[in-house]
Write a protein that holds these residues in place. Structure first.
Motif, mmCIF file in Angstrom:
data_model
loop_
_atom_site.group_PDB
_atom_site.id
_atom_site.type_symbol
_atom_site.label_atom_id
_atom_site.label_comp_id
_atom_site.label_asym_id
_atom_site.label_seq_id
_atom_site.Cartn_x
_atom_site.Cartn_y
_atom_site.Cartn_z
ATOM 1 N N THR A 133 17.642 -28.173 -26.971
ATOM 2 C CA THR A 133 16.558 -29.084 -27.344
ATOM 3 C C THR A 133 16.835 -29.730 -28.698
ATOM 4 O O THR A 133 16.652 -30.940 -28.868
ATOM 5 C CB THR A 133 15.218 -28.322 -27.372
ATOM 6 N N VAL A 134 17.298 -28.943 -29.654
ATOM 7 C CA VAL A 134 17.614 -29.477 -30.981
ATOM 8 C C VAL A 134 18.795 -30.442 -30.896
ATOM 9 O O VAL A 134 18.777 -31.522 -31.494
ATOM 10 C CB VAL A 134 17.872 -28.335 -31.991
ATOM 11 N N VAL A 135 19.812 -30.087 -30.130
ATOM 12 C CA VAL A 135 20.971 -30.971 -29.974
ATOM 13 C C VAL A 135 20.552 -32.272 -29.284
ATOM 14 O O VAL A 135 20.990 -33.360 -29.672
ATOM 15 C CB VAL A 135 22.124 -30.264 -29.223
ATOM 16 N N ARG B 11 34.992 -38.424 -38.635
ATOM 17 C CA ARG B 11 33.640 -38.397 -38.079
ATOM 18 C C ARG B 11 33.206 -36.950 -37.884
ATOM 19 O O ARG B 11 34.024 -36.096 -37.523
ATOM 20 C CB ARG B 11 33.614 -39.144 -36.740
ATOM 21 N N PRO B 12 31.917 -36.654 -38.086
ATOM 22 C CA PRO B 12 31.439 -35.280 -37.893
ATOM 23 C C PRO B 12 31.438 -34.875 -36.430
ATOM 24 O O PRO B 12 31.331 -35.723 -35.537
ATOM 25 C CB PRO B 12 30.011 -35.311 -38.453
ATOM 26 N N VAL B 13 31.559 -33.582 -36.206
ATOM 27 C CA VAL B 13 31.624 -33.005 -34.865
ATOM 28 C C VAL B 13 30.631 -31.854 -34.784
ATOM 29 O O VAL B 13 30.524 -31.056 -35.713
ATOM 30 C CB VAL B 13 33.047 -32.481 -34.585
ATOM 31 N N LEU B 14 29.923 -31.762 -33.674
ATOM 32 C CA LEU B 14 29.010 -30.651 -33.437
ATOM 33 C C LEU B 14 29.473 -29.889 -32.208
ATOM 34 O O LEU B 14 29.719 -30.486 -31.156
ATOM 35 C CB LEU B 14 27.577 -31.160 -33.228
ATOM 36 N N LEU B 15 29.602 -28.575 -32.348
ATOM 37 C CA LEU B 15 29.940 -27.700 -31.232
ATOM 38 C C LEU B 15 28.756 -26.780 -30.993
ATOM 39 O O LEU B 15 28.336 -26.058 -31.901
ATOM 40 C CB LEU B 15 31.171 -26.845 -31.551
ATOM 41 N N GLU B 16 28.189 -26.829 -29.803
ATOM 42 C CA GLU B 16 27.091 -25.934 -29.429
ATOM 43 C C GLU B 16 27.701 -24.851 -28.547
ATOM 44 O O GLU B 16 28.003 -25.074 -27.381
ATOM 45 C CB GLU B 16 26.016 -26.706 -28.658
ATOM 46 N N ILE B 17 27.898 -23.657 -29.136
ATOM 47 C CA ILE B 17 28.594 -22.584 -28.434
ATOM 48 C C ILE B 17 27.927 -21.245 -28.699
ATOM 49 O O ILE B 17 26.983 -21.159 -29.482
ATOM 50 C CB ILE B 17 30.094 -22.547 -28.807
ATOM 51 N N ASP B 18 28.445 -20.187 -28.060
ATOM 52 C CA ASP B 18 27.854 -18.863 -28.223
ATOM 53 C C ASP B 18 28.485 -18.117 -29.400
ATOM 54 O O ASP B 18 29.383 -18.620 -30.080
ATOM 55 C CB ASP B 18 27.953 -18.063 -26.922
ATOM 56 N N LEU B 19 27.994 -16.917 -29.654
ATOM 57 C CA LEU B 19 28.435 -16.115 -30.789
ATOM 58 C C LEU B 19 29.931 -15.845 -30.743
ATOM 59 O O LEU B 19 30.632 -16.028 -31.749
ATOM 60 C CB LEU B 19 27.654 -14.789 -30.831
ATOM 61 N N ASP B 20 30.449 -15.423 -29.598
ATOM 62 C CA ASP B 20 31.884 -15.138 -29.512
ATOM 63 C C ASP B 20 32.698 -16.398 -29.765
ATOM 64 O O ASP B 20 33.736 -16.358 -30.421
ATOM 65 C CB ASP B 20 32.238 -14.528 -28.154
ATOM 66 N N GLY B 21 32.232 -17.521 -29.251
ATOM 67 C CA GLY B 21 32.914 -18.788 -29.495
ATOM 68 C C GLY B 21 32.910 -19.148 -30.966
ATOM 69 O O GLY B 21 33.916 -19.620 -31.511
ATOM 70 N N ALA B 22 31.775 -18.934 -31.634
ATOM 71 C CA ALA B 22 31.690 -19.217 -33.071
ATOM 72 C C ALA B 22 32.684 -18.356 -33.849
ATOM 73 O O ALA B 22 33.348 -18.841 -34.774
ATOM 74 C CB ALA B 22 30.261 -18.972 -33.569
ATOM 75 N N ARG B 23 32.812 -17.110 -33.457
ATOM 76 C CA ARG B 23 33.779 -16.226 -34.123
ATOM 77 C C ARG B 23 35.208 -16.721 -33.925
ATOM 78 O O ARG B 23 36.019 -16.674 -34.843
ATOM 79 C CB ARG B 23 33.630 -14.805 -33.589
#
Length: 190
Positions: A23-25, A100-112
């Motif tokens: 929703t935020v994205v 240019r900025p980039v947004l990645l919407e991913i899970d905890l393991d992906g963030a790690r």
């Protein structure tokens, strides 16, 4: 100003189930239609209404294996024991190279994993205002049965415990306020 404060960088948005990441994205994309939000690759089959390259890059197991073997994935994981999901490196790097900025919407393991493969990325944890509110949001969606809700809440406890691994925490008390804060972190505000 230093290089790190003037150059756009990858911002990773992660958080527990039902916290409102999508929703935020979506609101951020409404405000900034040109913002690059990474499109994950997956080995699962498309669902009705999903378009290849828009919702996901739908690939075969063999194609996914090749992407991983060639180091072309920033992060990837086996999800629910059946399908793999991951973030292709090429499109993200192309946006960053173009300043240019980039947004990645991913899970905890992906963030790690992104922390290891793209250490300059800013990791942002989207948090609920409270645990009770998170439970209410999950139940209110009505998209999971009780067993699935319990599984997701167990995972959410683990994800909430990892908040200290992130560079910034945004509390999703309202979509507008959380989006405002994320805009600032991406350098899009004002």
């Amino acid at each position: 100003m230093s290089e790190s404060t003037t150059s756009p960088r990858a911002v990773v948005l992660a958080g527990p189930t039902a916290v409102g990441k999508g929703t935020v994205v979506a609101e951020l994309r409404r405000r900034h239609p040109d913002l690059y939000v990474s499109v994950s690759a997956t080995t699962r089959r498309p669902r009705p209404g999903e378009a290849d390259g828009v919702h996901y890059h739908f690939v075969t197991d063999e194609q996914f294996d090749r992407l991983v073997a060639e180091g072309q994935m920033l992060e990837w994981a086996l999800v629910h024991g059946c399908c793999r999901y991951g973030t292709p490196r090429g499109p993200v790097q192309a946006e960053l190279d173009a300043d240019r900025p980039v947004l990645l919407e991913i899970d905890l393991d992906g963030a790690r994993q992104v922390r290891r493969t793209l250490p300059e990325a800013l990791l942002v944890f989207l948090a609920p205002p409270s645990w009770d509110e998170l439970v209410n949001r999950l139940v209110g969606r009505g998209t999971e049965d009780e067993a699935e809700r319990e599984r997701r809440l167990l995972t959410a406890r683990t994800e909430m415990a990892a908040v200290g691994e992130f560079d910034h925490v945004v509390v999703n008390d309202t979509v507008a306020r959380a989006t405002d804060e994320l805009e600032g972190l991406l350098g899009l505000a004002g």
